[in-house]
Design a protein around this motif. Structure first.
Motif, PDB file in Angstrom:
ATOM      1  N   GLY A 131       0.804  -1.214   0.000  1.00 15.63           N
ATOM      2  CA  GLY A 131       0.000   0.000   0.000  1.00 15.63           C
ATOM      3  C   GLY A 131       0.833   1.257   0.000  1.00 15.63           C
ATOM      4  N   PHE A 132       1.800   1.362   0.942  1.00 13.69           N
ATOM      5  CA  PHE A 132       2.587   2.605   0.959  1.00 13.69           C
ATOM      6  C   PHE A 132       3.689   2.600  -0.091  1.00 13.69           C
ATOM      7  N   HIS A 133       4.098   1.406  -0.537  1.00 11.38           N
ATOM      8  CA  HIS A 133       5.100   1.325  -1.593  1.00 11.38           C
ATOM      9  C   HIS A 133       4.513   1.776  -2.921  1.00 11.38           C
ATOM     10  N   ASP A 134       3.224   1.430  -3.146  1.00 11.60           N
ATOM     11  CA  ASP A 134       2.599   1.699  -4.436  1.00 11.60           C
ATOM     12  C   ASP A 134       1.587   2.837  -4.413  1.00 11.60           C
ATOM     13  N   THR A 135       1.529   3.583  -3.294  1.00 11.31           N
ATOM     14  CA  THR A 135       0.654   4.754  -3.249  1.00 11.31           C
ATOM     15  C   THR A 135       0.927   5.674  -4.431  1.00 11.31           C
ATOM     16  N   ALA A 136       2.203   5.758  -4.814  1.00 14.35           N
ATOM     17  CA  ALA A 136       2.606   6.656  -5.900  1.00 14.35           C
ATOM     18  C   ALA A 136       1.869   6.364  -7.189  1.00 14.35           C
ATOM     19  N   ASN A 137       1.477   5.097  -7.393  1.00 12.90           N
ATOM     20  CA  ASN A 137       0.798   4.746  -8.636  1.00 12.90           C
ATOM     21  C   ASN A 137      -0.429   5.590  -8.884  1.00 12.90           C
ATOM     22  N   ALA A 138      -1.219   5.791  -7.831  1.00 13.55           N
ATOM     23  CA  ALA A 138      -2.506   6.452  -7.998  1.00 13.55           C
ATOM     24  C   ALA A 138      -2.448   7.963  -7.833  1.00 13.55           C
ATOM     25  N   ILE A 139      -1.493   8.465  -7.065  1.00 14.20           N
ATOM     26  CA  ILE A 139      -1.570   9.885  -6.709  1.00 14.20           C
ATOM     27  C   ILE A 139      -0.373  10.720  -7.129  1.00 14.20           C
ATOM     28  N   ALA A 140       0.669  10.092  -7.658  1.00 17.57           N
ATOM     29  CA  ALA A 140       1.872  10.862  -7.989  1.00 17.57           C
ATOM     30  C   ALA A 140       1.574  11.981  -8.975  1.00 17.57           C
ATOM     31  N   THR A 141       0.779  11.690 -10.002  1.00 15.30           N
ATOM     32  CA  THR A 141       0.521  12.713 -11.020  1.00 15.30           C
ATOM     33  C   THR A 141      -0.344  13.838 -10.462  1.00 15.30           C
ATOM     34  N   SER A 142      -1.365  13.501  -9.661  1.00 15.08           N
ATOM     35  CA  SER A 142      -2.263  14.533  -9.131  1.00 15.08           C
ATOM     36  C   SER A 142      -1.575  15.386  -8.076  1.00 15.08           C
ATOM     37  N   VAL A 143      -0.621  14.806  -7.337  1.00  8.89           N
ATOM     38  CA  VAL A 143       0.137  15.597  -6.354  1.00  8.89           C
ATOM     39  C   VAL A 143       1.133  16.503  -7.053  1.00  8.89           C
ATOM     40  N   SER A 144       1.824  15.968  -8.067  1.00  7.56           N
ATOM     41  CA  SER A 144       2.857  16.754  -8.745  1.00  7.56           C
ATOM     42  C   SER A 144       2.271  17.937  -9.512  1.00  7.56           C
ATOM     43  N   THR A 145       1.017  17.802  -9.980  1.00 10.96           N
ATOM     44  CA  THR A 145       0.384  18.903 -10.704  1.00 10.96           C
ATOM     45  C   THR A 145      -0.476  19.779  -9.793  1.00 10.96           C
ATOM     46  N   ARG A 146      -0.485  19.452  -8.505  1.00 14.59           N
ATOM     47  CA  ARG A 146      -1.256  20.186  -7.497  1.00 14.59           C
ATOM     48  C   ARG A 146      -2.764  20.102  -7.722  1.00 14.59           C
ATOM     49  N   ALA A 147      -3.212  19.049  -8.387  1.00 16.57           N
ATOM     50  CA  ALA A 147      -4.652  18.827  -8.509  1.00 16.57           C
ATOM     51  C   ALA A 147      -5.246  18.458  -7.157  1.00 16.57           C
ATOM     52  N   LEU A 148      -4.433  17.792  -6.329  1.00 17.31           N
ATOM     53  CA  LEU A 148      -4.837  17.430  -4.978  1.00 17.31           C
ATOM     54  C   LEU A 148      -3.703  17.726  -4.016  1.00 17.31           C
ATOM     55  N   THR A 149      -4.046  18.108  -2.800  1.00 17.27           N
ATOM     56  CA  THR A 149      -3.021  18.225  -1.769  1.00 17.27           C
ATOM     57  C   THR A 149      -2.555  16.819  -1.402  1.00 17.27           C
ATOM     58  N   PRO A 150      -1.342  16.662  -0.921  1.00 19.25           N
ATOM     59  CA  PRO A 150      -0.873  15.324  -0.558  1.00 19.25           C
ATOM     60  C   PRO A 150      -1.803  14.596   0.402  1.00 19.25           C
ATOM     61  N   ARG A 151      -2.322  15.290   1.414  1.00 18.45           N
ATOM     62  CA  ARG A 151      -3.191  14.641   2.391  1.00 18.45           C
ATOM     63  C   ARG A 151      -4.476  14.132   1.732  1.00 18.45           C
ATOM     64  N   ARG A 152      -5.120  14.981   0.935  1.00 14.81           N
ATOM     65  CA  ARG A 152      -6.356  14.575   0.271  1.00 14.81           C
ATOM     66  C   ARG A 152      -6.106  13.464  -0.738  1.00 14.81           C
ATOM     67  N   ALA A 153      -4.975  13.531  -1.420  1.00 10.53           N
ATOM     68  CA  ALA A 153      -4.650  12.502  -2.408  1.00 10.53           C
ATOM     69  C   ALA A 153      -4.492  11.139  -1.749  1.00 10.53           C
ATOM     70  N   VAL A 154      -3.825  11.109  -0.593  1.00  5.29           N
ATOM     71  CA  VAL A 154      -3.619   9.848   0.111  1.00  5.29           C
ATOM     72  C   VAL A 154      -4.940   9.282   0.622  1.00  5.29           C
ATOM     73  N   VAL A 155      -5.795  10.141   1.167  1.00  8.46           N
ATOM     74  CA  VAL A 155      -7.108   9.686   1.646  1.00  8.46           C
ATOM     75  C   VAL A 155      -7.936   9.122   0.491  1.00  8.46           C
ATOM     76  N   LEU A 156      -7.940   9.842  -0.638  1.00  8.12           N
ATOM     77  CA  LEU A 156      -8.671   9.367  -1.814  1.00  8.12           C
ATOM     78  C   LEU A 156      -8.143   8.009  -2.260  1.00  8.12           C
ATOM     79  N   ALA A 157      -6.825   7.880  -2.345  1.00 13.36           N
ATOM     80  CA  ALA A 157      -6.225   6.624  -2.801  1.00 13.36           C
ATOM     81  C   ALA A 157      -6.554   5.484  -1.845  1.00 13.36           C
ATOM     82  N   ALA A 158      -6.506   5.739  -0.537  1.00 15.33           N
ATOM     83  CA  ALA A 158      -6.792   4.695   0.447  1.00 15.33           C
ATOM     84  C   ALA A 158      -8.234   4.206   0.317  1.00 15.33           C
ATOM     85  N   CYS A 159      -9.175   5.133   0.179  1.00 16.80           N
ATOM     86  CA  CYS A 159     -10.593   4.759   0.075  1.00 16.80           C
ATOM     87  C   CYS A 159     -10.868   3.940  -1.177  1.00 16.80           C
ATOM     88  N   PHE A 160     -10.348   4.392  -2.314  1.00 12.93           N
ATOM     89  CA  PHE A 160     -10.635   3.689  -3.557  1.00 12.93           C
ATOM     90  C   PHE A 160      -9.804   2.417  -3.712  1.00 12.93           C
TER      91      PHE A 160
END
Length: 335
Positions: free
Chosen positions: A23-52
Motif C-alpha cells: 500500500g505505501f510502496h505503491d501509493t505513488a501509482n494512484a496519486i503521484a501525477t495529481s500531487v505533482s500537478t497540485r490537482a490534490l493536496t498530498p493529504r487529500r490525495a492519500v485519503v482518496l487513494a486509500a478509500c478507492f
C-alpha cells in the motif's frame, strides 16, 4: 515444532504485512501525477487513494485465483513456502522503498513464490505455462501503457490545440481527481488480490479449504483490503517524488492522460473475461507517463531515470527468488 494453526496465523500476518507495505510502496501509482500537478493536496490525495484502493480490493477475485493455481500446485504450496515467499517480497519492497525505486510488488511476490517453491521441491513443480502467461502480462502491460498513453495524449493535444493552456490546465486539474480515483480503484482491484491468493493457498495447505475451490473467503478479502488501505494512508513519498517528477515534468492534462491509460490497461488485465492477470501497477503507470511525455517530445522524458527503473524491474524476480529460497532454507532448519 510449530503447529499448522500457528503457521497459518504467521502466513496471514505476513500476507497482511505485505499488503500494508504494498500500500505505501505503491501509493505513488494512484496519486503521484495529481500531487505533482497540485490537482490534490498530498493529504487529500492519500485519503482518496486509500478509500478507492479499499473499494477496488473488494471488486473481484479472478487475479487471486490465477496466483493460487498458475505458479505452483496448491499441494506444494506449504505454509513454509508461502511464508518464505512473502518475507522475500517484503524484504525487497522495503529495500526499493528506502532508495525510492518504483519496483514492482507483483514481480516481488511472484519471484518469492518461484524461489520458495523451487527451494522446497525443485523447479519441476512450477507451472511453466501459467508462469509464462503471468510474465508476459508483466512485460507487455507497461508497453501497452506507454502506447496508450502516447495515443491518448496525442488525441488530447489535437482536441484542445485551440484552447488556451491556462484553461486546459484548470479543467484537467479537476478531471485529475476523477482519474486518480479510477486509478486507485483499479490498483486495489489488482494488487490486493495477490495477497488474497497467497492466503487462500495457505488455507488449502492446512486443509481449511478444498484445493478445487480457490476463491478467497470474504474475511480474507476484507482483511487484505483493509491492510492495503491502511498502508496507502501512510503514503510512499520517496517513490511519489520519482513517479511524479523525475520521469517527466507533468501538467494536469498529462497527468489525466497517464492515469486514464494506466486505468484502462490495469482494468483489462484484471476484469476482462479469460484474463484475470496480475500486472505491475508501478510498471504500467511508469510506462504511461513515458508514453505521455513522448507525445510532447521524446527528449522531454528523462530516459536515464527510466533506465534505472528498468534495471530494478529486470532484477526483481531473480532477486526475490533468491531471497525467498534462502529464507525457506532457514525456516526449514528452524521449523
Amino acid at each position: 515444532m510449530i503447529s499448522p494453526g500457528a503457521l497459518l496465523i504467521l502466513v496471514v500476518f505476513s500476507a497482511l504485512a505485505f499488503d500494508y507495505i504494498n500500500g505505501f510502496h505503491d501509493t505513488a501509482n494512484a496519486i503521484a501525477t495529481s500531487v505533482s500537478t497540485r490537482a490534490l493536496t498530498p493529504r487529500r490525495a492519500v485519503v482518496l487513494a486509500a478509500c478507492f484502493n479499499f473499494l477496488g480490493a473488494l471488486y473481484s477475485t479472478g487475479v487471486a485465483q490465477t496466483l493460487a493455481k498458475d505458479i505452483v500446485s496448491p499441494q506444494y504450496a506449504t505454509s513454509e513456502v508461502v511464508i518464505a515467499a512473502l518475507l522475500g517480497a517484503i524484504v525487497w519492497n522495503l529495500i526499493t522503498w528506502y532508495f525510492g525505486i518504483p519496483s514492482s510488488s507483483s514481480h516481488a511476490i511472484i519471484g518469492g513464490m518461484i524461489g520458495a517453491a523451487a527451494a522446497h521441491a525443485g523447479f519441476g513443480i512450477l507451472h511453466w505455462n501459467g508462469l509464462t502467461k503471468i510474465v508476459l502480462a508483466l512485460i507487455f502491460s507497461p508497453i501497452a501503457g506507454m502506447i496508450l498513453g502516447f495515443i491518448i495524449m496525442k488525441a488530447l493535444f489535437f482536441i484542445f490545440k485551440r484552447v488556451a493552456p491556462s484553461k486546459v490546465n484548470h479543467g484537467f486539474r479537476k478531471m485529475q481527481i476523477l482519474s486518480a480515483a479510477l486509478l486507485a480503484f483499479n490498483h486495489g482491484s489488482n494488487d490486493a488480490q495477490k495477497s488474497m491468493g497467497i492466503i487462500t493457498l495457505a488455507l488449502v495447505a492446512v486443509g481449511m479449504q478444498a484445493s478445487t475451490n480457490l476463491v478467497p473467503p470474504l474475511w480474507v478479502k476484507i482483511a487484505c483490503a483493509l491492510a492495503m488501505a491502511a498502508g496507502t494512508s501512510i503514503g510512499g513519498w520517496r517513490i511519489i517524488r520519482t513517479m511524479g517528477g523525475k520521469i517527466f515534468k507533468l501538467e494536469p492534462i498529462n497527468g489525466f492522460a497517464a492515469d486514464l491509460s494506466s486505468s484502462l490497461v490495469i482494468w483489462t488485465a484484471t476484469a476482462f473475461p479469460g484474463l484475470h492477470l496480475p500486472v505491475s501497477t508501478t510498471h504500467v503507470v511508469s510506462g504511461s507517463i513515458m508514453g505521455v511525455g513522448s507525445a510532447k517530445r521524446v527528449s522531454a522524458v528523462r530516459w536515464g531515470v527510466a533506465e534505472q527503473m528498468l534495471m530494478a524491474w529486470v532484477v526483481t524476480i531473480p532477486s526475490t527468488a533468491l531471497i525467498a529460497g534462502f529464507i525457506f532454507k532457514i525456516i526449514s532448519l528452524v521449523i
